[in-house]
Design a protein around this motif. Structure first.
Motif, short mmCIF file in Angstrom:
data_model
loop_
_atom_site.label_atom_id
_atom_site.label_comp_id
_atom_site.label_asym_id
_atom_site.label_seq_id
_atom_site.Cartn_x
_atom_site.Cartn_y
_atom_site.Cartn_z
N GLU A 45 -2.99 5.04 -10.42
CA GLU A 45 -1.99 5.11 -9.37
C GLU A 45 -0.62 4.59 -9.81
OE1 GLU A 45 -3.80 2.78 -6.30
OE2 GLU A 45 -5.30 4.31 -5.86
N LYS A 46 -0.61 3.67 -10.76
CA LYS A 46 0.65 3.08 -11.20
C LYS A 46 0.48 2.55 -12.62
CE LYS A 46 4.21 -0.19 -9.76
NZ LYS A 46 4.62 -1.15 -8.73
N ILE A 47 1.54 2.68 -13.42
CA ILE A 47 1.53 2.21 -14.80
C ILE A 47 2.76 1.35 -15.02
CG2 ILE A 47 1.60 2.89 -17.24
CD1 ILE A 47 0.41 5.62 -16.27
N THR A 48 2.56 0.13 -15.48
CA THR A 48 3.66 -0.74 -15.86
C THR A 48 3.38 -1.24 -17.27
OG1 THR A 48 2.74 -2.85 -15.12
CG2 THR A 48 3.87 -1.53 -13.45
N PRO A 49 4.35 -1.85 -17.93
CA PRO A 49 4.09 -2.39 -19.27
C PRO A 49 3.00 -3.47 -19.28
CG PRO A 49 6.45 -2.20 -18.91
CD PRO A 49 5.78 -1.93 -17.58
N GLU A 50 2.79 -4.12 -18.14
CA GLU A 50 1.81 -5.22 -18.08
C GLU A 50 0.47 -4.83 -17.47
OE1 GLU A 50 4.94 -5.58 -16.57
OE2 GLU A 50 5.81 -6.44 -18.38
N SER A 51 0.46 -3.81 -16.58
CA SER A 51 -0.78 -3.53 -15.86
C SER A 51 -0.92 -2.05 -15.52
CB SER A 51 -0.84 -4.35 -14.57
OG SER A 51 0.19 -3.95 -13.70
N ILE A 52 -2.15 -1.70 -15.13
CA ILE A 52 -2.48 -0.36 -14.67
C ILE A 52 -3.15 -0.52 -13.31
CG2 ILE A 52 -3.80 1.75 -15.14
CD1 ILE A 52 -1.70 1.13 -17.28
N LYS A 53 -2.75 0.30 -12.34
CA LYS A 53 -3.36 0.26 -11.02
C LYS A 53 -4.32 1.44 -10.88
CE LYS A 53 -2.22 0.15 -6.09
NZ LYS A 53 -1.14 0.29 -5.11
N ILE A 54 -5.60 1.10 -10.60
CA ILE A 54 -6.65 2.10 -10.41
C ILE A 54 -7.38 1.76 -9.12
CG2 ILE A 54 -8.79 3.11 -11.32
CD1 ILE A 54 -7.86 2.20 -14.12
N ASN A 55 -7.49 2.73 -8.23
CA ASN A 55 -8.21 2.52 -6.96
C ASN A 55 -7.72 1.30 -6.20
OD1 ASN A 55 -9.85 4.74 -6.96
ND2 ASN A 55 -11.63 3.70 -7.78
N GLY A 56 -6.44 1.05 -6.21
CA GLY A 56 -5.88 -0.06 -5.46
C GLY A 56 -5.97 -1.41 -6.12
N SER A 57 -6.56 -1.48 -7.32
CA SER A 57 -6.70 -2.75 -8.05
C SER A 57 -5.86 -2.72 -9.32
CB SER A 57 -8.15 -3.01 -8.43
OG SER A 57 -8.95 -3.12 -7.29
N TYR A 58 -5.26 -3.85 -9.64
CA TYR A 58 -4.45 -3.96 -10.85
C TYR A 58 -5.28 -4.57 -11.98
CZ TYR A 58 -0.21 -2.91 -8.26
OH TYR A 58 0.76 -2.28 -7.52
N PHE A 59 -5.12 -4.01 -13.19
CA PHE A 59 -5.80 -4.48 -14.39
C PHE A 59 -4.76 -4.77 -15.46
CE2 PHE A 59 -8.64 -1.74 -12.05
CZ PHE A 59 -9.79 -2.51 -11.98
#
Length: 75
Positions: A45-59
């Motif tokens: 759902e979202k990509i940043t240099p620090e994290s990836i958002k999948i199914n409403g959760s950030y990793f």
């Protein structure tokens, strides 16, 4: 049929996965070839240099590996 996976490492691979809405799952590497599948998959759902958002959760990208299943055959 043999099922394998591809690790998404670069931004372009993650953007492509998001664009085609392929199921991506997050894996936490524990060392000594041990892994913990933290999220069994969903659309990026979202990509940043620090994290990836999948199914409403950030990793956090530093702590997780992101994979997609790739179907292959032997034979």
């Amino acid at each position: 049929m043999n099922y394998t996976y591809k690790v998404l490492k670069s931004d372009i691979e993650l953007f492509a996965a998001a664009l085609i809405q392929v199921r991506v799952y997050g894996v936490q590497l524990l060392g000594d070839d041990l892994i913990d599948i933290v999220d069994y998959g969903g659309v990026v759902e979202k990509i940043t240099p620090e994290s990836i958002k999948i199914n409403g959760s950030y990793f956090l990208r530093k702590q997780f590996e992101f994979r997609v299943d790739v179907k292959g055959s032997t034979g």
